[in-house]
Design an enzyme around this catalytic site. Structure first.
Site, PDB file in Angstrom:
ATOM      1  N   GLY A  79       0.790  -1.221   0.000  1.00 59.43           N
ATOM      2  CA  GLY A  79       0.000   0.000   0.000  1.00 59.43           C
ATOM      3  C   GLY A  79       0.818   1.265   0.000  1.00 59.43           C
ATOM      4  O   GLY A  79       0.261   2.365   0.082  1.00 59.43           O
ATOM      5  N   THR A  94       3.560  -0.219  -6.932  1.00 56.45           N
ATOM      6  CA  THR A  94       3.070  -0.533  -8.282  1.00 56.45           C
ATOM      7  C   THR A  94       2.906   0.741  -9.108  1.00 56.45           C
ATOM      8  O   THR A  94       3.304   0.795 -10.284  1.00 56.45           O
ATOM      9  CB  THR A  94       1.732  -1.280  -8.190  1.00 56.45           C
ATOM     10  OG1 THR A  94       1.923  -2.500  -7.450  1.00 56.45           O
ATOM     11  CG2 THR A  94       1.213  -1.625  -9.577  1.00 56.45           C
ATOM     12  N   SER A 127      -3.383  -4.629  -4.639  1.00 58.19           N
ATOM     13  CA  SER A 127      -2.179  -5.273  -4.127  1.00 58.19           C
ATOM     14  C   SER A 127      -1.681  -6.332  -5.100  1.00 58.19           C
ATOM     15  O   SER A 127      -2.458  -7.143  -5.612  1.00 58.19           O
ATOM     16  CB  SER A 127      -2.461  -5.918  -2.767  1.00 58.19           C
ATOM     17  OG  SER A 127      -1.321  -6.590  -2.287  1.00 58.19           O
ATOM     18  N   SER A 128      -0.374  -6.328  -5.375  1.00 55.96           N
ATOM     19  CA  SER A 128       0.227  -7.341  -6.249  1.00 55.96           C
ATOM     20  C   SER A 128       0.350  -8.648  -5.462  1.00 55.96           C
ATOM     21  O   SER A 128       1.027  -8.701  -4.441  1.00 55.96           O
ATOM     22  CB  SER A 128       1.606  -6.885  -6.733  1.00 55.96           C
ATOM     23  OG  SER A 128       1.507  -5.709  -7.475  1.00 55.96           O
ATOM     24  N   GLY A 176       5.751  -5.841  -1.050  1.00 55.61           N
ATOM     25  CA  GLY A 176       5.213  -5.259   0.166  1.00 55.61           C
ATOM     26  C   GLY A 176       5.484  -6.082   1.409  1.00 55.61           C
ATOM     27  O   GLY A 176       5.131  -7.266   1.479  1.00 55.61           O
ATOM     28  N   GLU A 195       4.451  -7.314   4.893  1.00 58.07           N
ATOM     29  CA  GLU A 195       3.110  -7.461   5.442  1.00 58.07           C
ATOM     30  C   GLU A 195       3.178  -7.934   6.888  1.00 58.07           C
ATOM     31  O   GLU A 195       3.876  -8.908   7.215  1.00 58.07           O
ATOM     32  CB  GLU A 195       2.282  -8.447   4.616  1.00 58.07           C
ATOM     33  CG  GLU A 195       2.035  -7.959   3.202  1.00 58.07           C
ATOM     34  CD  GLU A 195       1.110  -8.855   2.411  1.00 58.07           C
ATOM     35  OE1 GLU A 195       0.653  -8.419   1.344  1.00 58.07           O
ATOM     36  OE2 GLU A 195       0.850  -9.986   2.879  1.00 58.07           O
TER      37      GLU A 195
END
Length: 1012
Positions: free
Chosen positions: A98, A102, A150-151, A342, A344
């Protein structure tokens, strides 16, 4: 006062001042900040007007620190380093999920595509690179709690350039898609975008072909809930998605497989019992299974058997065993990985978060090695005085996870392959035994051994102290997800389908290629992929973009200091700033440095014969830089300030411009000398030929003059002799006539003595008239109107009557001839008559046109389909079609044109393309000018107010001039019913003082042709 754009210049340097600087710049919508050549990007969660084409041009070919911090600056620096210095580049974009990674990658790719050169092939490659993102995001991105896009897979794009900096193509590598999201995702998240886009954007015909319903609540894999997502239009995204390089058949096959996956979530199993009392399972709703098999071309019985039973091989025997209801369901709960970017940290972290965070540890390790550790080691290696800066090296964490003998992934693979009862408890026990004393690992058991009380760590979990913070992982499902197994019966069933794409996805189902070797685990596959990625990144020059998430709620322009401070700490931004402030901004090998900048000193340019190190010292001495800005290592030159490097580049650009000017001056001098020598030689040759030509012309003129004088002298003598002969003949004829009249007079006087003169005269006249009329009736001339012959009067007194009879007879013949004419012949003769009225005794060409029939249509429009569409332009009756030549008003050159005259328009067209070049209304023509000679020149004079008047008059040359002007004049008179609507002017002679044809341009509109 605006906060500094480069944190290296921050004073004083503390966590509070760094955080305050980022917050103040973020408040002013300055979301980008530098740490040397590292870009810090804070996600604004809204669109900003800083990515326009004008901004691209502002950052194109600019110095990195000469403009405000921007992601375009690092993209431009990487692109120019690749193009100008021939160094492979990589851009590492890191940060939490986030944080805007991207979007940052899209901005980098769009900038590189914008600054590349233009061309059909180059534009095609750029479009393919840019348009690959929507496809990858549709099949690999999903909404999570922290990020709407989200990727859920790892993506690494390599773009290849040629020596001119133009893109040749790209290779996109992906790393293990998060397959478990297909069958399971938590509340508040969504499955992959492609499912919602297909249902929302697919046409009714497409959905019917794929046997799908538009309502998302019909499908179990979509949690049977509404798919609405604020700010995202799934239907528009599906229509905008372009599948690069796929044929329509491949696109259809891909959507069919997508529909099959979606419909598999609706296949429900029901429990049943066999005759032996063993529990079994069966398909509860055969209709869904039937539709799936129709899409992939498979017998429903084969798929049902693969879902509800399993073939086991034991001691060369094949045994078919049934599966209970829970067992087939496990075949769909399979997991791959992941979003490699990302970091997490969720409330419940499983195998997926463990793999994702491991990859982020590896990326952090690259950043540490390439920006902190490697930089300090290089100073020591080069013998540069250096004050070490303390920083956290996360190699110990990476080794904890990936060690091939005693790492967590190795222990997980060992548990998956161990025979006997295997579960997460034995896996956790082994980890506790191996890492009981590891300072970055803890669990409930290790805490108890250390006598630490922590109620936040459950018994089924272990905790790792990552660089970004402590993360607690629940081991439930680790072994199952790591195995990633698929029963061979399902693979063979998919191979048996008649769907080519589906067969290619399950090559292991081929009966000819049955293998007993266990497939690699998910952890092993991902570890190998990460190793390949790291090797690729180490081979390139790194550029860094560190993304920061400003708040947890994705609210636009909201800055949460506590959250940002935590990211500043685990990203190591303070250590990065301290290293940059204490070190040198630029370093390069002496050979490369001297080769690039040696033209700045007369002692090193153009050749330096000494060592490269000595040459670099001489060069920098001549440039007079401060000593504290430079440091000379064993193999490299170090420059402390970026501004010194920019000054070097500026001087080099100025010197290159001077050298380019010198080369141009030398070349232009050589070219001018060569051209002068050629011109001098040509002038001598031309002069010699011209003098010879002049002497020859002078001799010819003298010879012609002598011949003319001789001719005039001989003519004068001949005419004088002729006059004398004529005079003698006239005198002889006069004497003869006088004698004849005298003799006649004497005879008539003697004759009248015997007869009355009046009676004889009347009697003679009556006899002569009767004889004349009778003879004339017997000898009438032919009835042809072209025959103008008529018998002469036999006596002089009948001359008037004979002439009147001749006129009456000719008019009677013409009347008979006109009564026999067809309407077409009558119109042609009227046109000929009109031409006679216009040009008789005025135009020398008229006499030659008398024997030429007026055809009107000379192009063969009906036989040539290419010309038929020209008639459709005017949309009225065709009067004449011919080929003319248009004279250019600028240079007098002629170009062929097709001329079409209709009842209302005059059309000029290109004969090759058969396309109209000019369409004129007949009312726009004011007058026509022609010469009195036998040429075909025709000047059309247009009214100033006409549509074509701005281009001036037209000068045409026609082989059928008389017919063209006659038909044009007659058509205009018939249309307007006015005799003075258009005038025909015949130019009699040239202007005074000229003896050759004149082609003169008047203003910018008219051309005048005068012929003497």
């Amino acid at each position: 006062m605006l906060p500094v754009g480069d944190l290296v210049l921050l004073d004083p340097l503390t966590e509070e001042s760094l955080l305050q600087t980022l917050q103040e710049r973020f408040r002013r919508s300055n979301i980008y900040t530098y740490i040397g050549n590292v870009v810090i990007s804070v996600n604004p969660y809204r669109s900003l007007p800083i990515y326009t084409p004008e901004t691209v041009q502002e950052y194109r070919n600019c110095n990195f620190f000469a403009v405000k911090p921007h992601i375009y600056a690092i993209a431009d620096d990487a692109y120019r380093s690749l193009r100008d210095r021939d160094r492979d580049q990589c851009i590492l974009i890191t940060g939490e999920s986030g944080a805007g990674k991207t979007e940052a990658s899209k901005l980098v790719m769009s900038y590189v595509a914008a600054v590349c050169s233009k061309g059909e092939e180059v534009d095609k490659v750029k479009e393919q690179l840019l348009q690959s993102n929507p496809v990858l995001e549709a099949f690999g991105n999903a909404k999570t709690i922290r990020n709407d896009n989200s990727s859920r897979f790892g993506k690494y794009m390599d773009v290849e350039f040629d020596f001119k900096g133009e893109p040749l193509g790209g290779v996109i590598s992906n790393y293990l898609l998060e397959k478990s999201r297909i069958v399971r995702h938590v509340k508040g998240e969504r499955n992959f975008h492609i499912f919602y886009q297909l249902l929302a954007g697919g046409s009714a015909q497409l959905l019917q072909q794929l046997k799908l319903r538009q309502d998302c609540r019909h499908y179990g894999y979509l949690n049977r809930e509404s798919s609405g997502l604020p700010g995202m239009d799934d239907a528009a995204n599906f229509r905008a998605m372009q599948v690069i390089g796929f044929s329509p058949a491949e696109v259809t096959a891909l959507l069919e497989v997508t529909a099959v996956v979606l419909k598999l979530g609706n296949v429900q199993l029901s429990s049943s019992y066999q005759a032996s009392g063993m529990e079994a399972s069966s398909i509860a709703e055969p209709q869904e299974l039937q539709e799936i098999c129709e899409l992939i071309g498979l017998d429903p019985a084969v798929l049902e058997r693969a879902l509800c039973s399993r073939t086991v091989k034991a001691r060369n025997e094949m045994v078919l065993t049934t599966l209970s209801v829970p067992q087939p369901g496990k075949q769909r709960k399979v997991m791959g990985v992941l979003d490699i970017y990302g970091f997490e940290i969720f409330q419940d972290n499983g195998f997926e978060q463990f793999i994702i965070n491991y990859c982020n540890e590896k990326l952090q390790q690259i950043f540490i090695l390439m920006t902190l550790k490697e930089e300090q080691e290089e100073y020591v290696r080069e013998g540069i005085q250096w004050t070490p800066v303390e920083f956290f090296d996360n190699s110990i964490i990476c080794n904890l996870i990936e060690n091939s003998k005693c790492g967590i992934l190795a222990m997980l693979d060992e548990e998956c392959l161990r025979p006997g009862v295997v579960n997460e408890d034995t896996f956790l026990t082994k980890l506790n035994q191996l890492f009981a004393t590891h300072k970055h690992y803890e669990s409930k058991e290790t805490q108890n051994a250390r006598r630490v009380m922590d109620a936040t760590l459950p018994s089924q979990c272990f905790r790792i102290h990552h660089y970004a913070g402590k993360v607690t992982y629940n081991v439930t499902g680790f072994i199952e997800k790591n195995n990633d197994l698929l029963f061979r019966d399902l693979s063979q069933a998919m191979w048996a389908s008649r769907h080519e794409l589906l067969r290619s996805l399950f090559p292991e189902g081929d009966p000819q290629k049955v293998s007993l070797k266990l497939p690699p685990t998910a952890g092993f596959q991902f570890k190998a992929s990460v190793a390949t990625l790291m090797k690729n990144l180490y081979s390139k020059n790194p550029n860094y973009i560190r993304c920061i998430k400003p708040n947890e709620t994705k609210t636009g322009m909201l800055f949460t200091p506590e959250l940002v401070l935590a990211q500043i700490r685990y990203l190591g931004l303070m250590e990065n700033v301290r290293v940059r402030r204490a070190g040198y901004a630029f370093r390069q090998l002496y050979d490369s440095f001297l080769q690039r900048y040696k033209m700045l000193s007369p002692r090193t340019w153009p050749h330096w014969t000494g060592s490269h190190r000595e040459g670099t010292k001489v060069l920098l001495e001549d440039l007079a830089f401060p000593p504290e800005e430079l440091a000379f290592g064993h193999t490299k030159i170090f420059i402390r300030s970026p501004r010194t490097l920019f000054d070097l580049e500026r001087r080099r650009q100025e010197r290159v411009a001077e050298l380019a000017t010198l080369i141009q001056k030398t070349f232009r001098g050589w070219r001018c000398r060569t051209q002068y020598q050629l011109m001098r030689k040509s002038q001598i040759i031309i002069s010699a030929w011209f003098r010879g030509h002049m002497q020859k012309n002078r001799y010819k003129q003298m010879k012609r003059s002598a011949l003319i004088i001789q001719a005039y002298a001989r003519g004068w003598k001949s005419r004088r002799l002729l006059r004398e002969l004529k005079s003698q003949c006239h005198r002889h004829a006069a004497a003869t006539t006088i004698a004849a009249y005298w003799r006649g007079y004497q005879v008539r006087r003697a004759y009248r003595r015997y007869f009355r003169s009046g009676a004889s005269t009347r009697l003679a006249n009556f006899i002569y008239q009767r004889l004349f009329l009778v003879g004339l009736a017997r000898n009438l001339p032919p009835l042809s109107v072209m025959d103008r012959t008529w018998p002469p009067a036999p006596y002089k007194f009948l001359a008037d009557a004979n002439q009147e009879l001749r006129s009456i007879f000719y008019r009677w013949k013409c009347k008979k001839y006109r009564e026999q004419l067809t309407p077409q012949r009558r119109a042609l003769l009227q046109t000929k008559l009109h031409a006679s009225e216009l040009f008789k005794d005025k135009k020398a060409l008229y006499s030659k046109s008398l024997q030429q029939p007026f055809q009107g249509e000379y192009l063969g429009l009906t036989q040539n389909p290419k010309y038929q569409k020209l008639h459709a332009v005017a949309k009225d009756k065709l009067v004449m079609a011919d080929t003319v030549r248009k004279v250019n008003k600028a240079n007098g050159k002629m170009v062929p044109r097709l001329l079409l005259l209709t009842t209302e328009h005059l059309v000029l067209a290109d004969p090759k393309a058969a396309q109209p070049k000019m369409v004129l209304s007949l009312g726009d023509i004011s007058s026509i000018s022609v010469t009195r000679f036998s040429d075909g020149f025709l000047a059309l004079h247009l009214k100033e107010t006409s549509t074509g008047g701005a281009k001036g008059d037209f000068l045409l040359i026609s082989d059928h001039l008389i017919e063209l002007v006659t038909r044009l004049h007659k058509t205009l008179m018939d249309t307007t019913a006015q005799k003075g609507a258009m005038t025909i002017t015949v130019v009699e002679s040239a202007k005074a003082g000229t003896n050759i044809p004149v082609c003169k341009k008047k203003g910018s509109h008219k051309m005048e042709i005068l012929v003497q």
